[in-house]
Design a protein around this motif. Structure first.
Motif, mmCIF file in Angstrom:
data_model
loop_
_atom_site.group_PDB
_atom_site.id
_atom_site.type_symbol
_atom_site.label_atom_id
_atom_site.label_comp_id
_atom_site.label_asym_id
_atom_site.label_seq_id
_atom_site.Cartn_x
_atom_site.Cartn_y
_atom_site.Cartn_z
ATOM 1 N N ARG A 1 -37.921 45.427 -10.248
ATOM 2 C CA ARG A 1 -36.561 45.610 -10.771
ATOM 3 C C ARG A 1 -35.763 44.314 -10.796
ATOM 4 N N MET A 2 -36.095 43.419 -9.889
ATOM 5 C CA MET A 2 -35.423 42.123 -9.805
ATOM 6 C C MET A 2 -36.412 41.119 -9.218
ATOM 7 N N ARG A 3 -36.078 39.853 -9.292
ATOM 8 C CA ARG A 3 -36.941 38.826 -8.724
ATOM 9 C C ARG A 3 -36.753 38.779 -7.217
ATOM 10 N N THR A 4 -37.825 38.464 -6.528
ATOM 11 C CA THR A 4 -37.801 38.409 -5.071
ATOM 12 C C THR A 4 -38.030 36.983 -4.586
ATOM 13 N N GLU A 5 -37.267 36.592 -3.587
ATOM 14 C CA GLU A 5 -37.377 35.258 -2.989
ATOM 15 C C GLU A 5 -37.478 35.393 -1.479
ATOM 16 N N ALA A 6 -38.509 34.811 -0.897
ATOM 17 C CA ALA A 6 -38.660 34.785 0.554
ATOM 18 C C ALA A 6 -38.066 33.497 1.094
ATOM 19 N N SER A 7 -37.413 33.603 2.240
ATOM 20 C CA SER A 7 -36.775 32.431 2.843
ATOM 21 C C SER A 7 -36.797 32.577 4.353
ATOM 22 N N GLY A 8 -36.888 31.445 5.042
ATOM 23 C CA GLY A 8 -36.842 31.444 6.494
ATOM 24 C C GLY A 8 -38.236 31.527 7.110
ATOM 25 N N GLY A 9 -38.469 30.705 8.140
ATOM 26 C CA GLY A 9 -39.750 30.719 8.835
ATOM 27 C C GLY A 9 -40.909 30.205 8.016
ATOM 28 N N VAL A 10 -40.620 29.355 7.032
ATOM 29 C CA VAL A 10 -41.664 28.868 6.132
ATOM 30 C C VAL A 10 -42.100 27.473 6.538
ATOM 31 N N ASP A 11 -43.386 27.297 6.729
ATOM 32 C CA ASP A 11 -43.962 25.957 6.878
ATOM 33 C C ASP A 11 -45.362 25.989 6.285
ATOM 34 N N LEU A 12 -46.085 24.895 6.402
ATOM 35 C CA LEU A 12 -47.394 24.827 5.750
ATOM 36 C C LEU A 12 -48.419 25.762 6.379
ATOM 37 N N THR A 13 -48.148 26.247 7.586
ATOM 38 C CA THR A 13 -49.076 27.183 8.218
ATOM 39 C C THR A 13 -48.779 28.638 7.863
ATOM 40 N N THR A 14 -47.597 28.910 7.335
ATOM 41 C CA THR A 14 -47.209 30.293 7.043
ATOM 42 C C THR A 14 -47.041 30.579 5.554
ATOM 43 N N GLU B 1 -27.635 49.234 -6.135
ATOM 44 C CA GLU B 1 -26.474 48.602 -6.770
ATOM 45 C C GLU B 1 -26.890 47.672 -7.912
ATOM 46 N N GLY B 2 -28.025 46.994 -7.736
ATOM 47 C CA GLY B 2 -28.526 46.086 -8.761
ATOM 48 C C GLY B 2 -28.132 44.646 -8.531
ATOM 49 N N ALA B 3 -29.052 43.731 -8.759
ATOM 50 C CA ALA B 3 -28.818 42.285 -8.677
ATOM 51 C C ALA B 3 -29.902 41.606 -9.504
ATOM 52 N N ASP B 4 -29.733 40.319 -9.743
ATOM 53 C CA ASP B 4 -30.754 39.570 -10.476
ATOM 54 C C ASP B 4 -31.905 39.140 -9.570
ATOM 55 N N VAL B 5 -31.549 38.723 -8.350
ATOM 56 C CA VAL B 5 -32.531 38.226 -7.395
ATOM 57 C C VAL B 5 -32.147 38.736 -6.013
ATOM 58 N N VAL B 6 -33.142 39.067 -5.199
ATOM 59 C CA VAL B 6 -32.875 39.399 -3.805
ATOM 60 C C VAL B 6 -33.631 38.412 -2.919
ATOM 61 N N MET B 7 -32.911 37.812 -1.972
ATOM 62 C CA MET B 7 -33.510 36.897 -1.008
ATOM 63 C C MET B 7 -33.886 37.686 0.236
ATOM 64 N N LEU B 8 -35.156 37.684 0.568
ATOM 65 C CA LEU B 8 -35.690 38.402 1.721
ATOM 66 C C LEU B 8 -35.789 37.410 2.869
ATOM 67 N N ASP B 9 -34.846 37.489 3.793
ATOM 68 C CA ASP B 9 -34.652 36.442 4.781
ATOM 69 C C ASP B 9 -35.361 36.743 6.089
ATOM 70 N N ASN B 10 -36.200 35.798 6.513
ATOM 71 C CA ASN B 10 -36.859 35.861 7.821
ATOM 72 C C ASN B 10 -37.614 37.161 8.053
ATOM 73 N N MET B 11 -38.298 37.636 7.018
ATOM 74 C CA MET B 11 -39.127 38.835 7.151
ATOM 75 C C MET B 11 -40.573 38.425 7.385
ATOM 76 N N ALA B 12 -41.241 39.134 8.301
ATOM 77 C CA ALA B 12 -42.663 38.915 8.526
ATOM 78 C C ALA B 12 -43.443 39.358 7.294
ATOM 79 N N PRO B 13 -44.669 38.843 7.098
ATOM 80 C CA PRO B 13 -45.433 39.183 5.888
ATOM 81 C C PRO B 13 -45.581 40.674 5.635
ATOM 82 N N GLY B 14 -45.776 41.473 6.677
ATOM 83 C CA GLY B 14 -45.900 42.912 6.476
ATOM 84 C C GLY B 14 -44.648 43.521 5.885
ATOM 85 N N MET B 15 -43.479 43.127 6.406
ATOM 86 C CA MET B 15 -42.222 43.632 5.869
ATOM 87 C C MET B 15 -41.969 43.086 4.474
#
Length: 285
Positions: free
Chosen positions: A236-249, A211-225
Motif C-alpha cells: 500500500r505504501m513504501r517501507t523504510e527500515a531505520s535504526g540498528g543498521v550496520d554491515l553485520t545486520t 489513515e494512509g501515507a506515502d512511506v512508513v519508516m519502521l524504526d528499530n524493528m528486529a527482522p522478524g517484526m
C-alpha cells in the motif's frame, strides 16, 4: 557521475580554501618556492575504494590559480585500485601546494563515503532493497556528501526539512498521536509533497495503514517484526527500515522485503579513503 550544481560547489570549495589560506595565504610555499617555479603532481589512491569528489578537488586547484591544468583519469563512481592515478595537476608550484590539502580533504572524505556506501549496497544486491542516506551530514557539506552516497550506489533521502514531510516520534507525541499527525500533514501538504511517518510498533503501523501515507519508516524493528510489518503493508505504501543498521545486520534487514534502508553511518561514520598527492618539480622550473 557529475555533481549537479557547479555554483554551490564553488561556494563550498571557496569557503574551505578561505579557511585554510587564512589572512596571509600559504606562507610556507611563499617562503620556500620561487614564484616562477612550476610543478606537476598526480592524485593517487593509496588504498582501493570508490571515487567521489573529483569536481571538488578540481575546483580547489582552479580557484587557487586559474592557470592550473587539471586532467582527470577517472570519474566519480569508479572503483579504484591501490596505487592508481586519479588525476594529474600541473601549474605554478605554489598554487598546487596551497590547494593540495583542501583538494585531498574533499577527495578523501567523499570517496570514503562512496566506498562505505558501496559496501552496504553490495550486502543487499541480491534483494530489491535500496540503501539510503540521512540528514546526519557534516554541516555545510550535505550536498557533496549526498552526491558521494549516490556515487557509492545509494539513494538520497530528503536533502532538508523543506522537501518532504517526515513525521517522527516527537512530532507524533506533540501532535497527539499517529492519526492526528497524519491528518494535519495531509491538510497542509502541497500536491507534490510526499508524507512519511515513523512507527516503532505494529499497532502504530495499523493506524498508518488505516489513515494512509506515502512511506512508513519502521524504526528499530528486529527482522522478524520487519517481515511482519512488510506483510501488513502489503504494497500500500513504501517501507523504510531505520535504526540498528550496520554491515553485520543490513543483509538480514533487506531480506525482510523492505523497500529501503536508511543508514546514518554512511555520512557520519565513514572512514576517509587514503588519497595522496605526489609532486615533481618541472625540469624547466
Amino acid at each position: 557521475m557529475q555533481f549537479g550544481n557547479p555554483l554551490l560547489l564553488a561556494d563550498i570549495v571557496r569557503a574551505a580554501l578561505v579557511e585554510d589560506l587564512g589572512r596571509a595565504g600559504d606562507i610556507t610555499s611563499a617562503a620556500c618556492i620561487p614564484a616562477q617555479r612550476a610543478a606537476t603532481a598526480r592524485l593517487m589512491a593509496r588504498k582501493a575504494g570508490r571515487l567521489a569528489g573529483l569536481a571538488a578537488a578540481e575546483a580547489a586547484f582552479r580557484l587557487t590559480d586559474e592557470r592550473i591544468r587539471f586532467t582527470a583519469h577517472r570519474h566519480d563512481g569508479d572503483d579504484l585500485a591501490a596505487g592508481e592515478a586519479i588525476a594529474t595537476v600541473a601549474g605554478p608550484a605554489r598554487a598546487v601546494l596551497a590547494a593540495e590539502r583542501v583538494a585531498l580533504n574533499f577527495l578523501g572524505r567523499l570517496s570514503g563515503i562512496a566506498t562505505l556506501t558501496a559496501a552496504y549496497a553490495a550486502e543487499v544486491a541480491h534483494t530489491r532493497t535500496r540503501i539510503c542516506d540521512t540528514r546526519k551530514t557534516t554541516p555545510g557539506l550535505r550536498a557533496l556528501e549526498k552526491h558521494a552516497v549516490a556515487c557509492g550506489g545509494g539513494l538520497n533521502h530528503r536533502f532538508g526539512l523543506d522537501d518532504a514531510i517526515l513525521i517522527k516520534d516527537n512530532h507524533i507525541a506533540v501532535a497527539g498521536g499517529v492519526r492526528p499527525a497524519l491528518r494535519a500533514a495531509k491538510a497542509a501538504a502541497g500536491h507534490l509533497v510526499k508524507i512519511e511517518i515513523e512507527v516503532d510498533t505494529l499497532d502504530q503501523l495499523a493506524e498508518v495503514i488505516a489513515e494512509g501515507a506515502d512511506v512508513v519508516m519502521l524504526d528499530n524493528m528486529a527482522p522478524g517484526m520487519l517481515a511482519e510489518a512488510v506483510a501488513m503493508v502489503g504494497g500500500r505504501m513504501r517501507t523504510e527500515a531505520s535504526g540498528g543498521v550496520d554491515l553485520t545486520t543490513v543483509r538480514a534487514i533487506a531480506e525482510t522485503g523492505v523497500d529501503a534502508i536508511s543508514v546514518g553511518a554512511l555520512t557520519h561514520s565513514a572512514p576517509v579513503l587514503d588519497i595522496g598527492l605526489d609532486i615533481a618539480v618541472d625540469a624547466a622550473g
